[in-house]
Write a protein that holds these residues in place. Structure first.
Motif, PDB file in Angstrom:
ATOM      1  N   LEU A 150       4.964 -24.923   2.045  1.00 30.20           N
ATOM      2  CA  LEU A 150       5.667 -24.130   3.056  1.00 30.20           C
ATOM      3  C   LEU A 150       4.677 -23.456   4.004  1.00 30.20           C
ATOM      4  O   LEU A 150       4.893 -23.427   5.222  1.00 30.20           O
ATOM      5  CB  LEU A 150       6.575 -23.086   2.389  1.00 30.20           C
ATOM      6  N   ASP A 151       3.602 -22.934   3.455  1.00 33.76           N
ATOM      7  CA  ASP A 151       2.584 -22.311   4.308  1.00 33.76           C
ATOM      8  C   ASP A 151       1.973 -23.317   5.271  1.00 33.76           C
ATOM      9  O   ASP A 151       1.682 -22.986   6.425  1.00 33.76           O
ATOM     10  CB  ASP A 151       1.471 -21.688   3.452  1.00 33.76           C
ATOM     11  N   ALA A 152       1.774 -24.526   4.798  1.00 33.12           N
ATOM     12  CA  ALA A 152       1.202 -25.561   5.664  1.00 33.12           C
ATOM     13  C   ALA A 152       2.120 -25.839   6.855  1.00 33.12           C
ATOM     14  O   ALA A 152       1.662 -25.953   7.996  1.00 33.12           O
ATOM     15  CB  ALA A 152       0.972 -26.846   4.858  1.00 33.12           C
ATOM     16  N   VAL A 153       3.411 -25.925   6.594  1.00 26.25           N
ATOM     17  CA  VAL A 153       4.355 -26.189   7.681  1.00 26.25           C
ATOM     18  C   VAL A 153       4.434 -24.991   8.619  1.00 26.25           C
ATOM     19  O   VAL A 153       4.412 -25.151   9.852  1.00 26.25           O
ATOM     20  CB  VAL A 153       5.766 -26.506   7.136  1.00 26.25           C
ATOM     21  N   VAL A 154       4.516 -23.819   8.067  1.00 24.00           N
ATOM     22  CA  VAL A 154       4.662 -22.615   8.892  1.00 24.00           C
ATOM     23  C   VAL A 154       3.428 -22.419   9.777  1.00 24.00           C
ATOM     24  O   VAL A 154       3.553 -22.066  10.948  1.00 24.00           O
ATOM     25  CB  VAL A 154       4.903 -21.379   8.003  1.00 24.00           C
ATOM     26  N   ARG A 155       2.263 -22.701   9.221  1.00 22.67           N
ATOM     27  CA  ARG A 155       1.056 -22.595  10.041  1.00 22.67           C
ATOM     28  C   ARG A 155       1.118 -23.583  11.206  1.00 22.67           C
ATOM     29  O   ARG A 155       0.851 -23.234  12.365  1.00 22.67           O
ATOM     30  CB  ARG A 155      -0.186 -22.888   9.193  1.00 22.67           C
ATOM     31  N   ALA A 156       1.519 -24.798  10.903  1.00 28.46           N
ATOM     32  CA  ALA A 156       1.611 -25.822  11.961  1.00 28.46           C
ATOM     33  C   ALA A 156       2.645 -25.438  13.016  1.00 28.46           C
ATOM     34  O   ALA A 156       2.396 -25.590  14.218  1.00 28.46           O
ATOM     35  CB  ALA A 156       1.957 -27.173  11.337  1.00 28.46           C
ATOM     36  N   LEU A 157       3.781 -24.933  12.580  1.00 25.95           N
ATOM     37  CA  LEU A 157       4.810 -24.505  13.538  1.00 25.95           C
ATOM     38  C   LEU A 157       4.288 -23.375  14.410  1.00 25.95           C
ATOM     39  O   LEU A 157       4.560 -23.324  15.613  1.00 25.95           O
ATOM     40  CB  LEU A 157       6.068 -24.038  12.794  1.00 25.95           C
ATOM     41  N   GLY A 158       3.521 -22.479  13.825  1.00 25.35           N
ATOM     42  CA  GLY A 158       2.965 -21.360  14.590  1.00 25.35           C
ATOM     43  C   GLY A 158       1.982 -21.830  15.648  1.00 25.35           C
ATOM     44  O   GLY A 158       2.048 -21.396  16.799  1.00 25.35           O
ATOM     45  N   VAL A 159       1.109 -22.727  15.273  1.00 26.38           N
ATOM     46  CA  VAL A 159       0.141 -23.269  16.233  1.00 26.38           C
ATOM     47  C   VAL A 159       0.868 -23.987  17.366  1.00 26.38           C
ATOM     48  O   VAL A 159       0.575 -23.789  18.547  1.00 26.38           O
ATOM     49  CB  VAL A 159      -0.836 -24.240  15.528  1.00 26.38           C
ATOM     50  N   ALA A 160       1.848 -24.819  16.993  1.00 26.65           N
ATOM     51  CA  ALA A 160       2.601 -25.560  18.007  1.00 26.65           C
ATOM     52  C   ALA A 160       3.349 -24.604  18.934  1.00 26.65           C
ATOM     53  O   ALA A 160       3.397 -24.809  20.156  1.00 26.65           O
ATOM     54  CB  ALA A 160       3.583 -26.515  17.331  1.00 26.65           C
ATOM     55  N   ALA A 161       3.924 -23.563  18.380  1.00 22.92           N
ATOM     56  CA  ALA A 161       4.651 -22.575  19.195  1.00 22.92           C
ATOM     57  C   ALA A 161       3.712 -21.912  20.184  1.00 22.92           C
ATOM     58  O   ALA A 161       4.034 -21.772  21.370  1.00 22.92           O
ATOM     59  CB  ALA A 161       5.296 -21.524  18.293  1.00 22.92           C
ATOM     60  N   ASP A 162       2.550 -21.506  19.723  1.00 23.54           N
ATOM     61  CA  ASP A 162       1.575 -20.874  20.625  1.00 23.54           C
ATOM     62  C   ASP A 162       1.196 -21.811  21.763  1.00 23.54           C
ATOM     63  O   ASP A 162       1.117 -21.407  22.916  1.00 23.54           O
ATOM     64  CB  ASP A 162       0.314 -20.480  19.848  1.00 23.54           C
ATOM     65  N   ARG A 163       0.958 -23.062  21.441  1.00 22.98           N
ATOM     66  CA  ARG A 163       0.470 -23.987  22.463  1.00 22.98           C
ATOM     67  C   ARG A 163       1.555 -24.432  23.425  1.00 22.98           C
ATOM     68  O   ARG A 163       1.287 -24.662  24.605  1.00 22.98           O
ATOM     69  CB  ARG A 163      -0.117 -25.237  21.785  1.00 22.98           C
ATOM     70  N   LEU A 164       2.778 -24.602  22.927  1.00 23.00           N
ATOM     71  CA  LEU A 164       3.800 -25.243  23.768  1.00 23.00           C
ATOM     72  C   LEU A 164       4.908 -24.323  24.253  1.00 23.00           C
ATOM     73  O   LEU A 164       5.551 -24.615  25.264  1.00 23.00           O
ATOM     74  CB  LEU A 164       4.434 -26.407  22.989  1.00 23.00           C
ATOM     75  N   PHE A 165       5.133 -23.219  23.556  1.00 21.04           N
ATOM     76  CA  PHE A 165       6.301 -22.402  23.903  1.00 21.04           C
ATOM     77  C   PHE A 165       5.934 -21.089  24.576  1.00 21.04           C
ATOM     78  O   PHE A 165       6.635 -20.647  25.481  1.00 21.04           O
ATOM     79  CB  PHE A 165       7.111 -22.078  22.637  1.00 21.04           C
ATOM     80  N   GLU A 166       4.846 -20.474  24.129  1.00 16.28           N
ATOM     81  CA  GLU A 166       4.641 -19.070  24.482  1.00 16.28           C
ATOM     82  C   GLU A 166       4.547 -18.823  25.982  1.00 16.28           C
ATOM     83  O   GLU A 166       5.028 -17.809  26.479  1.00 16.28           O
ATOM     84  CB  GLU A 166       3.393 -18.545  23.757  1.00 16.28           C
TER      85      GLU A 166
END
Lengths: 192, 192
Positions: A80-96
């Motif tokens: 779960l931590d692995a997925v959440v970390r990846a989602l966080g990185v992707a969010a920073d790069r593509l959404f923020e």
DNA sequence: GTCTATATGCGGATAGAC
DNA sequence: GTCTATCCGCATATAGAC
């Protein structure tokens, strides 16, 4: 001197988002979108399989980013931590830095069941892909799917908050909160 | 003596499931289904909004059953336990004695993207409905959605196993296992 | 039956790369 | 000079509205 202006895909996506916001999805034709982007209807369908797909370009990028980050992440992280970390990185790069556009897209989707169905399909595919990526890191398939699904549920909660008008926190932070809430909720059991 | 044989809906559902299994969903017409059930096409569309809907009768019953059980359940149960208990009761009442039919339906769905989309929509609606039912019991909306979503993920895992050829355990037991796995997986964190 | 809109197939044009 | 990527034009199947 290039024969055409560059970024045809981006112009079509921007034009579509504008028109869908102004007139609604149903009441906007592909011809209108192409015209506003300075292109033709045929070119639209050269880039997008159907009219809905013009709203889902970011989803593909997001998926690629997430899968890459899961594969690149620390192997010792729990699933779960692995997925959440990846989602966080992707969010920073593509959404923020695109909050306005993403929020407008969200409003368009909320107004149209057809588009929501497409979104559900994309999310189901993404969940499966995440599970497969976890599996490739050595996670058993069942655990992988449970972790992927749990992360996506938290992501939904976080994303919903992120699109509220006065929300100032980053999607990454909201996701972190949602995962903490999920951990608390799932841990509560009558058995103890 | 009734003027028509009873159970028109059930006969249509059974006929549809048979034909979809024999010929596939696309290659089966509504007229064929009606004929095999000894009814007319008009009657089919009196009972089902479209061709797909004939496969989703059980979903409606399931949703009603689940919502009733959540509302009727012990108020002191934590949210996830409340949902899982309701899913277990509904599974026992509606699924356990129809394993063959449910498994065949599952195979038909697996072969057809259109039907999978419908299934995803139904599941999304069900998740929202469960969250609303939890909310009515005093659970805050965010926790309610997280518990509903988590339970649905576990349900997916359990259901997938339940439809495997040599699986003998009850769906309720498989769900219980899946929830335990989910609790374990979600609890694992790098923070400790 | 006509009109509109979505979606696809096939061929053609040209700027820039090699 | 040829090749490829990108875009345009035309024809058409399909479906729904009127």
């Amino acid at each position: 001197m290039p024969r055409w202006k560059p970024d045809a895909v981006e112009r079509l996506q921007a034009a579509a988002l504008e028109l869908f916001g102004e007139q609604g999805f149903e009441r906007t034709t592909v011809a209108e979108i192409a015209q506003r982007a300075g292109l033709t209807q045929r070119t639209f369908f050269n880039h997008f399989a159907d009219k809905r797909e013009v709203l889902f370009g970011l989803s593909s990028e997001l998926q690629q980013e997430i899968l890459r980050e899961i594969a690149a992440g620390d192997d010792t992280l729990p699933p779960l931590d692995a997925v959440v970390r990846a989602l966080g990185v992707a969010a920073d790069r593509l959404f923020e830095d695109r909050r306005a556009a993403v929020t407008r897209r969200h409003a368009v989707l909320a107004a149209n069941p057809e588009l929501q169905e497409r979104e559900l399909s994309k999310n189901a595919v993404l969940t499966e892909a995440i599970a497969t990526a976890l599996n490739a890191r050595g996670c058993d398939p069942e655990t992988a799917f449970l972790a992927a699904g749990a992360a996506m549920v938290a992501q939904q909660v976080a994303f919903q908050k992120w699109t509220l008008p006065d929300e100032k926190r980053s999607l990454r932070d909201l996701l972190s909160d949602a995962v903490n809430s999920l951990r608390t909720t799932v841990s509560q059991t009558a058995g103890t």
